[in-house]
Design a protein around this motif. Structure first.
Motif, short mmCIF file in Angstrom:
data_model
loop_
_atom_site.label_atom_id
_atom_site.label_comp_id
_atom_site.label_asym_id
_atom_site.label_seq_id
_atom_site.Cartn_x
_atom_site.Cartn_y
_atom_site.Cartn_z
N ALA A 43 0.86 -1.19 0.00
CA ALA A 43 0.00 0.00 0.00
C ALA A 43 0.90 1.24 0.00
CB ALA A 43 -0.91 -0.01 1.22
N VAL A 44 0.74 2.09 -0.99
CA VAL A 44 1.62 3.25 -1.12
C VAL A 44 1.23 4.32 -0.11
CG1 VAL A 44 2.08 2.79 -3.54
CG2 VAL A 44 0.16 4.28 -2.91
N THR A 328 2.16 9.84 -13.61
CA THR A 328 3.09 10.93 -13.95
C THR A 328 4.19 10.95 -12.91
OG1 THR A 328 1.30 12.21 -14.94
CG2 THR A 328 3.33 13.39 -14.38
N LEU A 329 5.42 10.92 -13.36
CA LEU A 329 6.56 10.81 -12.46
C LEU A 329 7.04 12.17 -12.00
CD1 LEU A 329 8.70 8.03 -14.18
CD2 LEU A 329 6.77 7.80 -12.61
N GLY A 330 7.53 12.19 -10.75
CA GLY A 330 8.19 13.38 -10.21
C GLY A 330 9.66 13.11 -10.00
N ASP A 331 10.23 13.69 -8.97
CA ASP A 331 11.66 13.55 -8.71
C ASP A 331 11.99 12.18 -8.13
OD1 ASP A 331 12.26 16.15 -9.55
OD2 ASP A 331 11.73 16.98 -7.59
N LEU A 343 -1.81 7.99 -8.66
CA LEU A 343 -1.93 7.16 -7.47
C LEU A 343 -2.35 8.00 -6.28
CD1 LEU A 343 1.20 4.78 -7.54
CD2 LEU A 343 -1.19 4.16 -7.95
N GLN A 344 -3.03 7.32 -5.35
CA GLN A 344 -3.41 7.94 -4.09
C GLN A 344 -2.90 7.07 -2.95
OE1 GLN A 344 -7.63 8.50 -4.08
NE2 GLN A 344 -7.57 10.19 -5.55
N ALA A 345 -2.71 7.69 -1.79
CA ALA A 345 -2.29 6.93 -0.62
C ALA A 345 -3.28 5.80 -0.35
CB ALA A 345 -2.18 7.85 0.59
N GLY A 346 -2.78 4.61 -0.12
CA GLY A 346 -3.63 3.44 0.13
C GLY A 346 -3.75 2.53 -1.06
N ASP A 347 -3.53 3.00 -2.27
CA ASP A 347 -3.55 2.13 -3.45
C ASP A 347 -2.49 1.05 -3.30
OD1 ASP A 347 -5.58 3.56 -4.59
OD2 ASP A 347 -4.29 4.74 -5.92
N LYS A 348 -2.85 -0.17 -3.71
CA LYS A 348 -1.92 -1.30 -3.60
C LYS A 348 -1.31 -1.59 -4.97
CE LYS A 348 -4.38 -3.38 0.30
NZ LYS A 348 -5.11 -4.58 0.80
N ILE A 349 0.01 -1.61 -5.01
CA ILE A 349 0.71 -1.80 -6.29
C ILE A 349 1.58 -3.04 -6.22
CG2 ILE A 349 0.76 0.69 -6.70
CD1 ILE A 349 3.78 0.55 -5.98
#
Length: 394
Positions: A43-44, A328-331, A343-349
């Motif tokens: 979970a992110v 979309t990627l950041g740093d 993505l949002q917090a709690g999504d499972k990857i």
């Protein structure tokens, strides 16, 4: 009777066939359940992060001296060991003093003679003044003696100045360290003749702090660092060649007063406390954090896949089936990458990305934890202070 037996036989066959069909219908579902791919799923989470900018530099000593003699002569003695820690005022080279001592003695004698002549001129003028009162001497003679007195005074002053210069040259025959620091090897040794202001004797570098200069381009300066000042309040971290992390903390202590019109960059300097690892001339990478702090989801780099158009991750749904999710990627922060969209917090990857699995595949998720390790997410004053204190050994 025969009809009853036939009926029983038919019913038995139908029951057997029905049982077989039901067992074969359940087999695919059991096989699908049995062959679900086990994968690591996490979970992110969101973290406060800053945008980091990395620049290359070469370390420089705060003070660097090319030690040259101020008088010409022969080296009589080298008074240090190469690479030695030295203090300001230590005598590093001694030149042959005898020619300078002879010159000093000669000028002292000349000064004594000049003073004697001056004393005689004073007495002559006093006598002339008394004779003038009784009109036993001409006014012209008195003026002549007064002129001689002025000449002897000037001669004494000139001889004193020459003596001071000779004594200064004698003092310069001892070549002293002008700064505290570390001395290099002796470029010239005992017996060599040196020329004033020309012959290089050795190098000295200060060893308390080191500088790292780097250039920020004009666009980045205005977008991210236009509030940056050289007041030692902005922290930076540094990585030396061969090191894995940015383990050296420092501060910005100088920002140039103009943008270079030829390169479109602004020169900035970072200050670091010197250690045995931080040698002047060494290659270094400097990281500076922008002022703004934002919340972003962080995922491992290996969890991100690439297709023809997008960067994506694989997300598990409620049925434990992998779904394609463009992001979309950041740093980058160590082995982690910020996700600004998708993505949002709690999504499972899928932690290991599309290496062995793909979209639409049912999986057997194995929950794991992912945390950013050895990565600087946000620069804090406390973190840099701790690094600086550690360098001092306090």
């Amino acid at each position: 009777m025969k009809k009853s037996l036939v009926t029983i036989a038919i019913l038995g066959c139908l029951a057997y066939l029905t049982g077989c069909s039901e067992s074969h219908a359940d087999a695919p579902a059991q096989q699908v359940q049995a062959f679900k791919q086990p994968i690591d799923v996490a979970a992110v989470k969101e973290y406060p992060v800053q945008t980091w900018f990395t620049y290359t530099s070469r370390l420089e000593a705060m003070e660097f001296v090319q030690l040259k003699p101020r008088v010409s002569g022969n080296i009589a003695q080298v008074n240090f060991e190469e690479g030695q820690q030295i203090n300001k005022g230590d005598v590093l080279f001694t030149l042959d003093e005898r020619p300078f001592m002879v010159k000093v003695a000669e000028l002292k004698a000349q000064l004594a003679s000049a003073k004697a002549q001056l004393s005689q001129a004073k007495n002559d003028l006093k006598r002339a003044d008394r004779l003038l009162a009784s009109k036993s001497i001409s006014q012209e003679e008195v003026e002549h003696r007064r002129s001689l007195l002025a000449q002897h005074k000037a001669n004494v002053q000139a001889t004193k100045a020459k003596l001071d210069a000779a004594e200064l040259d004698l003092a310069y025959s001892k070549v002293k360290a002008p700064i505290n620091g570390v001395v290099s090897r002796a470029e010239l040794t005992k017996g060599n003749t040196v020329q004033a202001g020309v012959s290089l004797l050795t190098h000295l570098v200060s060893d308390d702090y080191v500088y790292a200069y780097f250039d920020i381009n004009e666009r980045t300066w205005h977008q991210q660092f236009n509030q940056l000042k050289g007041d030692k309040t902005t922290q930076v971290v540094m990585q030396m060649l061969g090191e894995q992390g940015f383990n050296h903390g420092g501060v910005i202590d100088f920002v140039d007063n103009r943008i270079d019109i030829e390169t479109g960059t602004l020169r900035v300097r970072a200050l670091f406390r010197a250690t045995d690892q931080l040698k002047p001339g060494a290659f270094a990478r400097i990281r500076v954090a922008a002022d703004d702090v934002k919340q972003h989801v962080l995922v491992p780099e290996k969890a991100i896949g690439t297709d023809l158009k997008n960067r994506f991750v694989l997300v598990t749904d409620e049925q434990n089936v992998l779904q394609y999710r463009p992001v979309t990627l950041g740093d980058r922060y160590g082995q982690m990458r910020a996700i600004t969209q998708g993505l949002q917090a709690g999504d499972k990857i899928a932690v290991n990305g599309p290496a062995r699995v793909g979209p639409g595949m049912p999986v057997a998720p194995q929950l794991v934890e992912i945390e950013p390790e050895h990565a600087s997410l946000v620069m804090t004053k406390q973190a840099v202070k701790a690094l600086l204190v550690a360098k001092r050994g306090e």
